[in-house]
Design an enzyme around this catalytic site. Structure first.
Site, PDB file in Angstrom:
ATOM      1  N   LYS A   1      -1.257 -34.877  -8.815  1.00 54.78           N
ATOM      2  CA  LYS A   1      -1.254 -35.186 -10.233  1.00 54.78           C
ATOM      3  C   LYS A   1      -2.658 -35.180 -10.841  1.00 54.78           C
ATOM      4  O   LYS A   1      -2.888 -34.540 -11.873  1.00 54.78           O
ATOM      5  CB  LYS A   1      -0.608 -36.565 -10.383  1.00 54.78           C
ATOM      6  CG  LYS A   1      -0.558 -37.102 -11.741  1.00 54.78           C
ATOM      7  CD  LYS A   1      -0.200 -38.567 -11.644  1.00 54.78           C
ATOM      8  CE  LYS A   1      -1.314 -39.282 -10.919  1.00 54.78           C
ATOM      9  NZ  LYS A   1      -1.411 -40.698 -11.231  1.00 54.78           N
ATOM     10  N   THR A   2      -3.562 -35.894 -10.193  1.00 51.70           N
ATOM     11  CA  THR A   2      -4.923 -35.963 -10.726  1.00 51.70           C
ATOM     12  C   THR A   2      -5.558 -34.585 -10.744  1.00 51.70           C
ATOM     13  O   THR A   2      -6.256 -34.216 -11.683  1.00 51.70           O
ATOM     14  CB  THR A   2      -5.775 -36.927  -9.891  1.00 51.70           C
ATOM     15  OG1 THR A   2      -5.073 -38.162  -9.781  1.00 51.70           O
ATOM     16  CG2 THR A   2      -7.115 -37.177 -10.552  1.00 51.70           C
TER      17      THR A   2
ATOM     18  N   ASP B   1      -2.523 -40.451 -18.515  1.00 57.92           N
ATOM     19  CA  ASP B   1      -2.195 -40.565 -17.094  1.00 57.92           C
ATOM     20  C   ASP B   1      -1.378 -41.833 -16.872  1.00 57.92           C
ATOM     21  O   ASP B   1      -1.477 -42.777 -17.646  1.00 57.92           O
ATOM     22  CB  ASP B   1      -3.501 -40.627 -16.300  1.00 57.92           C
ATOM     23  CG  ASP B   1      -3.266 -40.445 -14.814  1.00 57.92           C
ATOM     24  OD1 ASP B   1      -2.152 -40.024 -14.445  1.00 57.92           O
ATOM     25  OD2 ASP B   1      -4.179 -40.722 -14.030  1.00 57.92           O
ATOM     26  N   GLU B   2      -0.597 -41.889 -15.806  1.00 55.90           N
ATOM     27  CA  GLU B   2       0.195 -43.077 -15.458  1.00 55.90           C
ATOM     28  C   GLU B   2       1.029 -43.549 -16.649  1.00 55.90           C
ATOM     29  O   GLU B   2       1.073 -44.733 -16.973  1.00 55.90           O
ATOM     30  CB  GLU B   2      -0.710 -44.219 -14.986  1.00 55.90           C
ATOM     31  CG  GLU B   2      -1.666 -43.858 -13.863  1.00 55.90           C
ATOM     32  CD  GLU B   2      -1.009 -43.775 -12.494  1.00 55.90           C
ATOM     33  OE1 GLU B   2       0.238 -43.856 -12.412  1.00 55.90           O
ATOM     34  OE2 GLU B   2      -1.740 -43.601 -11.503  1.00 55.90           O
TER      35      GLU B   2
ATOM     36  N   GLN C   1       6.837 -45.292  -9.817  1.00 56.87           N
ATOM     37  CA  GLN C   1       5.594 -46.021  -9.607  1.00 56.87           C
ATOM     38  C   GLN C   1       5.254 -46.950 -10.764  1.00 56.87           C
ATOM     39  O   GLN C   1       4.099 -47.324 -10.956  1.00 56.87           O
ATOM     40  CB  GLN C   1       4.437 -45.038  -9.372  1.00 56.87           C
ATOM     41  CG  GLN C   1       4.605 -44.251  -8.091  1.00 56.87           C
ATOM     42  CD  GLN C   1       3.391 -43.395  -7.787  1.00 56.87           C
ATOM     43  OE1 GLN C   1       2.304 -43.899  -7.593  1.00 56.87           O
ATOM     44  NE2 GLN C   1       3.589 -42.087  -7.769  1.00 56.87           N
TER      45      GLN C   1
ATOM     46  N   ARG D   1       0.570 -44.433  -0.289  1.00 59.23           N
ATOM     47  CA  ARG D   1      -0.889 -44.265  -0.272  1.00 59.23           C
ATOM     48  C   ARG D   1      -1.346 -43.664   1.045  1.00 59.23           C
ATOM     49  O   ARG D   1      -2.452 -43.172   1.164  1.00 59.23           O
ATOM     50  CB  ARG D   1      -1.622 -45.612  -0.438  1.00 59.23           C
ATOM     51  CG  ARG D   1      -1.378 -46.380  -1.731  1.00 59.23           C
ATOM     52  CD  ARG D   1      -1.566 -45.577  -2.946  1.00 59.23           C
ATOM     53  NE  ARG D   1      -0.277 -45.030  -3.411  1.00 59.23           N
ATOM     54  CZ  ARG D   1      -0.164 -44.083  -4.312  1.00 59.23           C
ATOM     55  NH1 ARG D   1      -1.234 -43.557  -4.851  1.00 59.23           N
ATOM     56  NH2 ARG D   1       1.025 -43.632  -4.682  1.00 59.23           N
TER      57      ARG D   1
END
Length: 767
Positions: free
Chosen positions: A45-46, A225-226, A256, A618
């Site tokens: 994503k980033t 983002d997020e 998330q 993670r």
DNA sequence: CAATTCGGGATCTGC
DNA sequence: TCCCGAATTG
């Protein structure tokens, strides 16, 4: 177009898009309609967002300062900036900020249209609560934080005290009036609270079409983002920021969403296409981070939630080891277990930085810190509030904030009460009355607390001297700052701050008070001053410094300078890991009541589960889960049960260590039997087998086997005397196996121990 | 107004 | 267990 340019374009394309998969590429090159990227954990994503920023600048000719990228945490903002800049140096000019810091900057520039002067500072939760308390609402100290939370929640929903919808949120008729009093008092102070950083910009944009047009002209691209963690107010802000020509792209993952406690609304992401008509959705479902074993565990857990958009993550990462679930006795053993894992891996060549130890609450970090210091494992604690929360640091910040804004009543009274001898509640009330009187006379912002205090000095006896000394030292600091502002000395802020702390007597105050007690408080004020070396000695510099510290707790932490460089284990809360990845992850404290907390039901419980999902995903290579049978809570030892999430794990997908409670063993047995039954009846289950090479763990075991023999008498701090009744290995595979001893205690109970990890909790009394 | 004592509640998570 | 606020006292 010339050949040369065609070739150059081709190279740029390859550089930016070459390593992307098809969906990622589509997401990066998408234009026109609003775009929602549903990005699963570890799906790059980033990378997509940062590549998109670089792409827009180099291929679409968008000027970087016309790009606004919004994140939720400072950490994420920093990460995004550095990764985008690595792809295209021009990206450093893009506006990459958290929602709150964007709001703060907006208010410095446009706050005047809501009656806010640019020299405001930001009240944190405690300051806001203090103000609410001072606002003559009649609330007790006990009620205040709860009411403050409600006010904050209202602002998260974009509701002011006069909004009729407030009643929907809280039926209490007094709430609106308390809210009103608080707001009036806050406006009078010239400061804002966290909620205002979002709410006020919305209000200003709605009421001022001119400003709105300015903003629309400034930002032709907005990236968020997020997005799953945005709240209603942030959604409203976004709607105002997006103009008819703005390209909007949001990225998120409903699985998330972990911030509903602070007003995040998953509905924002679920209804994106309704709110931004014509919006397209691109899904990123290929995971590049974790082994299939880790991904399986994570997916199984989150599949217990209802109300998901639903994604199917897959990975082509090579297979690894099964995640390990260890049942341990106490948090001390848990810490020791982690230390052992980390140390053993280190000896095999895995650096400390590969590791992250995750926990639900910040308070849990302590046992790990203690243990890691003991076993000389370097670590860094992320997001701990220690430095910022220290009384002396807060007091020093209050002083600086007050110098910056002399109508900050919370800061002023806190300073008086704590540092000026002879001044207490009575004097403060007098000053407040005088302040009100002067405001009535002169009106507006011209009145400050220094003049109010001076006016009442004659009415005081002994306290008067101290008070007037304090006032004049503050005045001195103010004129020094003003002089510096005019001269543009080129110095940094650090010297000024030390000077302020010295002059005000704050430094001495702690020095004297702490004689012999290891004067650490005076020291942390020096640290605060040190943190300001990167800011210029000017009004702007002070403003930036204070804002940074309010909005980014890491910025004030005392260990940041070494954080990036050295090889350390990361200690971090589950919430803080959002967006991060580590080769090896331990999720600790998996006990009912702690994670999930016992007051969680329904949607809140699902959020805990998502948090568990975030934690698991993670991990890149190895995942460890630990659960303790007893835990110290509020100082006393409480028995605990395994977290319900452990019963959601696929029993054949994990390796169990330690002594599980019988309920858990039964659960595993059942699940495995059921599976065998299903396979027998013809279903195609893929047998999960592992063959590992025989390597030398036996050498390590032989000592243990000799030492912890059947018949040996032992003593345990919690359980008393006992005798070893049985010894065995937990499995057939020598490398993967643990040496287990069964101890029968005098007190009646039987317990299993793994001497390798827990040897220290048992003392051998007699062979 | 400061010092002392007493009792209850706490610890989520973070901008 | 520990910390903070309210109450009590000098």
């Amino acid at each position: 177009m010339s050949d040369f340019n065609t070739i150059k374009d081709g190279i740029e394309d390859e550089f930016l898009l070459g390593n992307l998969n098809e969906e990622q590429r589509r997401a990066v090159t998408h234009e026109g309609s609003p775009l929602l990227i549903l990005a699963g954990a570890g799906s790059g994503k980033t990378r997509v967002i940062t590549t998109k920023i670089a792409w827009l600048i180099s291929k679409k000719g968008i000027r970087p300062e016309n790009i606004l990228a919004v994140t939720f945490t400072n950490k994420a903002a920093r990460e995004m900036r550095s990764r985008a800049t690595a792809l295209n140096p021009e990206a450093s000019w893009a506006v990459i900020k958290t929602f709150h810091s964007f709001g703060a900057k907006f208010l410095r520039q446009y706050g005047f249209s809501a009656g806010l002067s640019p020299n405001y500072t930001i009240y944190d939760d405690d300051d806001s609560a203090a103000l609410l308390r001072q606002a003559e609402t009649g609330l007790s100290a006990f009620q205040t934080p709860a009411v403050m939370q409600k006010i904050d929640r209202a602002k998260n929903y974009c509701l002011e005290y006069d909004n009729p919808d407030l009643a929907l949120m809280d039926p209490d008729p007094d709430f609106a009036s308390v809210f009103r009093k608080y707001t009036e008092r806050l406006r009078k102070s010239g400061n804002v609270d966290f909620g205002d950083l979002i709410y006020l910009p919305v209000k200003i944009l709605r009421e001022n079409p001119g400003i709105k047009e300015d903003i629309h002209r400034q930002f032709s691209v907005i990236l968020v983002d997020e997005y799953q963690d945005s709240n209603i107010a942030q959604f409203e802000l976004l709607k105002e920021l997006v103009g008819p020509e703005t390209y909007l792209c949001v990225v998120g993952d409903d699985d998330q969403s972990i911030y509903s406690f602070r007003g995040a609304e998953v509905s924002n992401i679920l209804t994106f296409t309704e709110n931004f008509p014509g919006a397209e959705i691109i899904r990123l479902e290929k995971n590049y981070r974790s082994t299939p074993e880790i991904l399986r565990v994570a997916s199984e857990i989150v599949s217990n939630n209802d109300g998901r958009l639903g994604k199917t993550l897959y990975t082509e990462c090579p297979s690894g080891k099964k995640p390990v679930l260890a049942f341990l006795t106490s948090q001390e053993v848990e810490a020791e277990f982690c230390a052992q894992l980390i140390q053993q891996a280190f000896e095999k060549g895995h650096p400390y930085r590969d590791w992250a130890v995750l926990y639900r609450t910040n308070a849990q970090s302590m046992s790990f810190e203690t243990e890691f210091i003991k076993s000389k494992i370097p670590y860094t604690v992320i997001g701990s509030l220690k430095f910022y929360e220290r009384e002396e640091v807060k007091l020093a910040l209050s002083l600086l904030s007050f110098i910056f804004n002399r109508r900050d009543e919370v800061a002023f009274f806190k300073l008086l009460r704590k540092t000026v001898a002879g001044v207490g509640a009575t004097t403060c009330a007098k000053i407040q009355m005088e302040f009100e009187r002067l405001t009535g006379e002169a009106g507006g912002d011209s009145v400050d607390y220094l003049s109010a205090a001076e006016n009442i000095v004659p009415k005081l006896k002994k306290a008067g001297e101290n008070l007037s000394a304090f006032v004049s030292s503050v005045r001195e600091c103010i004129s020094e700052l003003k002089a510096a502002a005019e001269k543009e000395t080129g110095e940094n802020l650090s010297g000024f701050i030390s000077g302020v702390l010295e002059k005000s007597g704050l430094q001495d105050f702690y020095k004297n008070r702490e004689e012999g007690t290891g004067a650490s408080r005076a020291l942390s004020m020096t640290e605060l001053a040190n943190a300001a070396v990167f800011y210029p000695f000017s009004i702007q510099g002070l403003s930036d410094f204070l804002e940074q510290i309010r909005l980014d707790r890491e910025a004030a932490s005392d260990n940041r300078e070494t954080e990036e460089i050295s090889d350390r284990v990361t200690l971090i809360t589950l919430h803080n890991t959002k967006g991060l990845e580590f080769k090896r992850v331990v999720i600790t404290g998996l006990e009912e009541g702690l994670f999930p907390r016992d007051d969680k039901t329904g949607e809140a419980l699902e959020e805990e589960r998502r948090l568990m999902y975030v934690g698991c995903t993670r991990a890149m290579k190895r995942l460890y889960l630990t659960s303790c049978s007893v835990r110290r809570i509020y100082g006393s030892i409480q028995p605990g049960r395994p977290s319900r999430f452990l019963y959601e794990l696929p029993p054949d997908g994990i390796k169990v260590l330690g002594s599980p409670p019988s309920s858990f063993s039964a659960f595993c047995k059942n699940a495995i039997e059921e599976k065998a039954l299903a396979e027998k009846s013809g279903r195609t289950g893929v047998p999960l087998e592992e063959k590992s090479a025989v390597t030398g763990k036996e050498g390590l075991h032989s000592d243990l086997v000799l030492k912890w023999k059947k018949g040996v008498t032992v003593f345990h701090d919690d359980y008393g005397y006992g005798i070893i009744t049985k010894t065995y290995f937990s499995g057939d595979d020598p490398d993967e196996s643990e040496y287990v001893i069964l101890v029968h205690f005098e007190s009646g109970g039987e317990k299993k121990f793994m001497p390798e990890y827990q040897g220290h909790t048992l003392m051998i009394v007699k062979d």
